[in-house]
Write an enzyme that holds these catalytic residues in place. Structure first.
Site, PDB file in Angstrom:
ATOM      1  N   HIS A 142      -5.834   5.474  -0.645  1.00  0.00           N
ATOM      2  CA  HIS A 142      -5.924   4.253  -0.584  1.00  0.00           C
ATOM      3  C   HIS A 142      -7.196   4.064  -0.166  1.00  0.00           C
ATOM      4  O   HIS A 142      -7.726   4.632   0.648  1.00  0.00           O
ATOM      5  CB  HIS A 142      -4.774   3.548   0.118  1.00  0.00           C
ATOM      6  CG  HIS A 142      -3.537   3.376  -0.699  1.00  0.00           C
ATOM      7  ND1 HIS A 142      -2.959   2.281  -1.199  1.00  0.00           N
ATOM      8  CD2 HIS A 142      -2.539   4.433  -1.113  1.00  0.00           C
ATOM      9  CE1 HIS A 142      -1.786   2.729  -1.723  1.00  0.00           C
ATOM     10  NE2 HIS A 142      -1.613   3.763  -1.486  1.00  0.00           N
ATOM     11  N   CYS A 170      -0.551  -2.846   0.192  1.00  0.00           N
ATOM     12  CA  CYS A 170       0.381  -2.203   0.994  1.00  0.00           C
ATOM     13  C   CYS A 170       1.066  -3.466   1.775  1.00  0.00           C
ATOM     14  O   CYS A 170       0.496  -4.448   2.271  1.00  0.00           O
ATOM     15  CB  CYS A 170      -0.348  -1.623   2.314  1.00  0.00           C
ATOM     16  SG  CYS A 170       0.803  -1.279   3.848  1.00  0.00           S
ATOM     17  N   HIS A 191      -3.700  11.513  -2.793  1.00  0.00           N
ATOM     18  CA  HIS A 191      -3.624  10.090  -3.027  1.00  0.00           C
ATOM     19  C   HIS A 191      -4.100   9.287  -2.185  1.00  0.00           C
ATOM     20  O   HIS A 191      -3.597   9.378  -1.004  1.00  0.00           O
ATOM     21  CB  HIS A 191      -2.120   9.896  -3.437  1.00  0.00           C
ATOM     22  CG  HIS A 191      -1.488   8.586  -3.341  1.00  0.00           C
ATOM     23  ND1 HIS A 191      -0.812   8.218  -4.655  1.00  0.00           N
ATOM     24  CD2 HIS A 191      -1.391   7.516  -2.780  1.00  0.00           C
ATOM     25  CE1 HIS A 191      -0.366   7.113  -4.570  1.00  0.00           C
ATOM     26  NE2 HIS A 191      -0.696   6.498  -3.298  1.00  0.00           N
ATOM     27  N   ASN A 220      -5.004   1.774  -4.248  1.00  0.00           N
ATOM     28  CA  ASN A 220      -5.380   3.214  -4.234  1.00  0.00           C
ATOM     29  C   ASN A 220      -6.737   3.044  -4.911  1.00  0.00           C
ATOM     30  O   ASN A 220      -7.299   1.914  -5.357  1.00  0.00           O
ATOM     31  CB  ASN A 220      -4.640   3.829  -5.458  1.00  0.00           C
ATOM     32  CG  ASN A 220      -3.100   3.974  -5.102  1.00  0.00           C
ATOM     33  OD1 ASN A 220      -2.256   3.258  -5.474  1.00  0.00           O
ATOM     34  ND2 ASN A 220      -2.900   5.169  -4.828  1.00  0.00           N
ATOM     35  N   ASP A 240       2.560   1.964  -8.301  1.00  0.00           N
ATOM     36  CA  ASP A 240       1.962   1.573  -7.109  1.00  0.00           C
ATOM     37  C   ASP A 240       1.360   0.251  -7.086  1.00  0.00           C
ATOM     38  O   ASP A 240       1.439  -0.612  -6.152  1.00  0.00           O
ATOM     39  CB  ASP A 240       0.886   2.702  -6.685  1.00  0.00           C
ATOM     40  CG  ASP A 240       0.818   3.028  -5.101  1.00  0.00           C
ATOM     41  OD1 ASP A 240       1.472   1.884  -4.669  1.00  0.00           O
ATOM     42  OD2 ASP A 240       0.154   4.038  -4.762  1.00  0.00           O
TER      43      ASP A 240
END
Ligand code: ZN
Length: 315
Positions: free
Chosen positions: A215, A246, A213, A255, A23
């Site tokens: 962010h 992002c 999960h 995250n 990620d």
């Protein structure tokens, strides 16, 4: 919730799944050399990480940063760590299985427009495509988890109804998935909503293993994590030093930072099996390797238990 029922409901242990190598590294402009990736991932394993999303088997043209997925998997110390890789399609799944990954991670969005923008398919087309991937995984003896993007809101549609999240999860369960990660892809979740969505999922599908999960895009990551924990989730994705972001929100943080969450959980009396001082050192090593200030807080402030000498009083 009664006054302290949520505290007595907390679990004694939590599993942290490190997702920084996937990620996080996918949005770093510069290609991190394979040997460096291997070194950084091995440091995470040495600090006690026992499950990690190591890479993604996407087409190298779309994410050139992760074009060395198979080499990274072959290079790291895999003895004690379950290595997971994201696969966008059948081709990626075949490459991942060839590279002897332990677990495939398929991704579908809870919102129709996010799914279309992410993979150019409808949600149902994505689900349909999973059938062959899951067959392949079963034959190869590889486990599968599904990551449900935009479970707590979509940057194009706004609110995503709980009923829509449940619909996709039910379908995933019918297809044979054992584990679903509810992902707050662009950091839109708030604690009340997390309580509703997570509560509904666990109530309706108690047989599944659930992951959250979060962010930290808007600073609510740890609050959301605590609420998900109180609702019964005991597996959390996080990213070392908060690496990530992002593509739709430039400058957005990634995250929740793994070492910050581990610090908070340990202070709450919840075990993770992770060596926190080693993890904090690892976060600093990653920051240095990336060459940018990363969002992790504990690596800057130190642990709560690291007390300071009382300054001399000058009367
Ligand atoms: Zn994410």
């Amino acid at each position: 919730m009664a006054k302290d029922s949520w505290i007595s409901n907390l679990p004694s242990t939590v599993e942290m799944v490190e997702v920084g190598p996937r990620d996080g590294l996918q949005i770093i402009q510069e290609f991190v050399p394979t040997e460096k990736k291997v070194e950084l991932i091995d440091a995470l394993i040495a600090a006690g990480i026992r499950r990690m999303e190591v890479t993604s088997f996407v087409h190298p043209r779309f994410v050139p940063q992760l074009r060395d997925a198979a080499e990274v998997l072959a290079g790291i110390n895999r003895n004690v760590c379950v290595c997971m890789a994201m696969v966008p399609n059948m081709k990626g799944a075949e490459r991942a299985v060839d590279a002897q990954v332990d677990m495939l991670d398929v991704i579908v969005s809870a919102s129709e427009s996010h799914n279309r923008s992410n993979v150019r398919r409808s949600i149902d087309e994505s689900l349909e495509g999973f059938v062959r991937i899951f067959d392949l995984a079963r034959e190869a003896g590889v486990s599968v988890r599904a990551s449900l993007a935009t479970s707590f809101g979509c940057p194009f549609e706004g609110d995503v109804p709980v009923s829509q999240v449940l619909r996709v999860c039910h379908r995933l369960q019918e297809l044979g998935v054992m584990e679903i990660a509810l992902c707050d892809t662009t950091g839109m979740a708030n604690p009340v909503q997390v309580s509703k969505v997570v509560g509904a999922c666990l109530d309706e599908m108690p047989g599944l293993q659930w992951v959250a999960h979060f962010h930290n895009t808007r600073g609510a990551g740890s609050a959301n994590l605590v609420v998900a924990l109180a609702e019964g989730i005991t597996i959390f994705d996080a990213s070392i030093a908060g690496l990530g972001g992002c593509p739709f929100a430039p400058g957005a943080t990634g995250n929740v930072p793994t070492e910050d969450m581990v610090h908070m959980l340990h202070e709450m009396g919840i075990e993770t099996g992770i060596d926190l001082p080693a993890l904090i050192t690892t976060a600093r090593v990653w920051e240095e390797a990336i060459g940018e200030v990363l969002p992790g807080q504990v690596m800057k402030a130190g642990r709560t238990c690291d007390l300071h000498p009382l300054p001399p009083l000058d009367d």
